[in-house]
Design a protein around this motif. Structure first.
Motif, PDB file in Angstrom:
ATOM      1  N   GLU A  68       0.843  -1.188   0.000  1.00  0.00           N
ATOM      2  CA  GLU A  68       0.000   0.000   0.000  1.00  0.00           C
ATOM      3  C   GLU A  68       0.888   1.251   0.000  1.00  0.00           C
ATOM      4  O   GLU A  68       2.033   1.221   0.447  1.00  0.00           O
ATOM      5  N   SER A  69       0.366   2.340  -0.529  1.00  0.00           N
ATOM      6  CA  SER A  69       1.113   3.592  -0.586  1.00  0.00           C
ATOM      7  C   SER A  69       1.513   4.045   0.818  1.00  0.00           C
ATOM      8  O   SER A  69       0.650   4.200   1.697  1.00  0.00           O
ATOM      9  N   PRO A  70       2.830   4.251   1.069  1.00  0.00           N
ATOM     10  CA  PRO A  70       3.260   4.717   2.395  1.00  0.00           C
ATOM     11  C   PRO A  70       2.635   6.054   2.787  1.00  0.00           C
ATOM     12  O   PRO A  70       2.313   6.276   3.965  1.00  0.00           O
ATOM     13  N   PHE A  72      -0.309   7.164   1.911  1.00  0.00           N
ATOM     14  CA  PHE A  72      -1.691   6.884   2.292  1.00  0.00           C
ATOM     15  C   PHE A  72      -1.743   6.301   3.702  1.00  0.00           C
ATOM     16  O   PHE A  72      -2.583   6.681   4.525  1.00  0.00           O
ATOM     17  N   LEU A  73      -0.828   5.383   3.984  1.00  0.00           N
ATOM     18  CA  LEU A  73      -0.814   4.750   5.301  1.00  0.00           C
ATOM     19  C   LEU A  73      -0.472   5.751   6.392  1.00  0.00           C
ATOM     20  O   LEU A  73      -1.031   5.705   7.491  1.00  0.00           O
ATOM     21  N   LEU A  74       0.451   6.665   6.104  1.00  0.00           N
ATOM     22  CA  LEU A  74       0.815   7.663   7.103  1.00  0.00           C
ATOM     23  C   LEU A  74      -0.376   8.537   7.466  1.00  0.00           C
ATOM     24  O   LEU A  74      -0.599   8.871   8.635  1.00  0.00           O
ATOM     25  N   THR A  75      -1.169   8.903   6.456  1.00  0.00           N
ATOM     26  CA  THR A  75      -2.319   9.774   6.682  1.00  0.00           C
ATOM     27  C   THR A  75      -3.459   9.043   7.387  1.00  0.00           C
ATOM     28  O   THR A  75      -4.141   9.615   8.243  1.00  0.00           O
ATOM     29  N   ASN A  76      -3.652   7.769   7.043  1.00  0.00           N
ATOM     30  CA  ASN A  76      -4.841   7.058   7.514  1.00  0.00           C
ATOM     31  C   ASN A  76      -4.592   6.067   8.644  1.00  0.00           C
ATOM     32  O   ASN A  76      -5.511   5.758   9.404  1.00  0.00           O
ATOM     33  N   GLU A  77      -3.365   5.540   8.758  1.00  0.00           N
ATOM     34  CA  GLU A  77      -3.110   4.513   9.771  1.00  0.00           C
ATOM     35  C   GLU A  77      -1.969   4.869  10.713  1.00  0.00           C
ATOM     36  O   GLU A  77      -1.769   4.191  11.726  1.00  0.00           O
ATOM     37  N   SER A  81       2.608   1.990  10.391  1.00  0.00           N
ATOM     38  CA  SER A  81       2.182   1.330   9.148  1.00  0.00           C
ATOM     39  C   SER A  81       2.976   1.860   7.957  1.00  0.00           C
ATOM     40  O   SER A  81       3.342   1.101   7.051  1.00  0.00           O
ATOM     41  N   CYS A  82       3.251   3.158   7.961  1.00  0.00           N
ATOM     42  CA  CYS A  82       4.039   3.759   6.886  1.00  0.00           C
ATOM     43  C   CYS A  82       5.453   3.186   6.871  1.00  0.00           C
ATOM     44  O   CYS A  82       5.978   2.832   5.809  1.00  0.00           O
ATOM     45  N   ALA A  85       5.510  -0.410   5.536  1.00  0.00           N
ATOM     46  CA  ALA A  85       5.386  -0.472   4.076  1.00  0.00           C
ATOM     47  C   ALA A  85       6.694  -0.072   3.397  1.00  0.00           C
ATOM     48  O   ALA A  85       7.120  -0.699   2.414  1.00  0.00           O
TER      49      ALA A  85
END
Length: 350
Positions: A68-70, A72-77, A81-82, A85
């Protein structure tokens, strides 16, 4: 957008250009299999149209294994998670913590708050300005007329060749079409290595400027060429095989200039124009506009060509020059890994 978000910033432009390179690869393969002796005939054309289905099925099986896009993960999870990834797509000794810090700093600089509404892309200047810039870039990619040459390449090259040669080898135009695809592939591959070195703006404007010159000259050389037997063109009559071969050379040069910048730059710079929370919707809007422009060029070219013959390339020339002037003054120059930061800083120039 996905490639831009997973790539290290030092090679983000080159990785983004790989998208266009793979697209061109597919075009070249379709040109080859489109020969009458292979699949481009009345018997086997359904097989030719089924080839993309094979790659689509492969993609469906492969995509679930992609990280998954790092961003995206930083913003949402969150950060953990970032970092997880990034460790999957970076070397073992790579400092992912530093990259996460840089992404967070970029987000803070761009003032990320929440995902914007669609209407904000029109009424909010912080979104409408990058959207305008992205739209002009994508319009310049399509209204330079490249897809008119891609879709109608065989009749164009067939009309450009001397009749004495086409009579001896009816498929010669198809060979030139394949050659044009290889030219496009070679120069798009070159852009993978150049775009981060000489900059997105310079790559794009060099390509558009070269295409504009080729279009201007080709408009005169094509002005009297009748692609359809029912046409009656009254352009500038330029006789002799030299004019025919000059036209073919110009069209190949036109394709080469497209590969240098306009082929890849719009796809890789558009995600960089928007911050994380507005990126997905911004890219979606611009991609939709890109395909609408593509549709307009492909379906509008033939009626215009039937009406004004080769002078249709003057329309592309004028539109391209307008885009060049706008982008020269409004698009900030970025190269290497500082693209997002530089654009965020200079976007208010619009």
């Amino acid at each position: 957008m996905y490639l831009a978000e997973i790539a290290p910033k030092s090679i983000r432009g080159g990785v983004g250009a790989l998208f266009q390179l793979t697209l061109i690869s597919g075009v070249v393969i379709s040109f080859v299999f489109g020969f009458d002796s292979l699949l481009g005939n009345a018997k086997y054309w359904p097989c030719l149209f089924s080839v993309p289905l094979v790659f689509g099925v492969i993609q469906c099986f492969v995509l679930p294994f992609c990280v998954e896009s790092p961003r995206f993960l930083l913003t949402n999870e969150g950060r953990l998670s970032c970092e997880f990834a990034l460790r999957q797509i970076r070397p073992n000794n790579y400092d992912v913590g530093t990259e996460v810090d840089e992404i967070m700093a970029e987000n803070d600089q761009q003032g990320e708050i929440k995902s914007p509404k669609w209407s904000e892309f029109i009424f909010d200047k912080t979104l409408s300005k990058p959207l305008l810039l992205a739209v002009v870039i994508t319009v310049s990619q399509q209204f330079c007329g490249i897809n008119s040459l891609t879709v109608y390449s065989t009749p164009l090259f067939d009309a450009a060749l001397p009749q004495s040669i086409t009579a001896d080898d009816p498929e010669l135009a198809n060979y030139i079409v394949v050659g044009s695809g290889l030219v496009s592939f070679a120069f798009t591959a070159l852009s993978v290595f150049l775009v981060d070195r000489i900059g997105r703006k310079r790559s794009h404007l060099i390509g558009l400027s070269g295409m504009a010159v080729c279009m201007f000259i080709s408009a005169f050389l094509l002005s009297d060429l009748e692609i359809d037997d029912s046409q009656a063109c009254h352009g500038i009559k330029i006789s002799g095989s030299f004019a025919n071969y000059s036209l073919i050379g110009l069209l190949l040069l036109y394709i080469a200039f497209f590969g240098i910048g306009p082929a890849a730059v719009p796809w890789l710079i558009t995600p960089e124009l928007f911050n994380g929370n507005s990126r997905s919707r911004g890219v979606s809007l611009v991609t939709t506009i890109n395909w609408l422009c593509n549709f307009t060029v492909v379906f509008g070219f033939l009626p215009l060509q039937n009406l004004i013959c080769g002078w249709v390339f003057l329309i592309f020339f004028i539109l391209t020059v307008c885009c060049i002037v706008f982008l020269y003054f409004k698009l900030p120059e970025v190269r290497g890994g500082d693209a997002i930061a530089v654009i965020a800083t200079n976007i208010q120039r619009l």
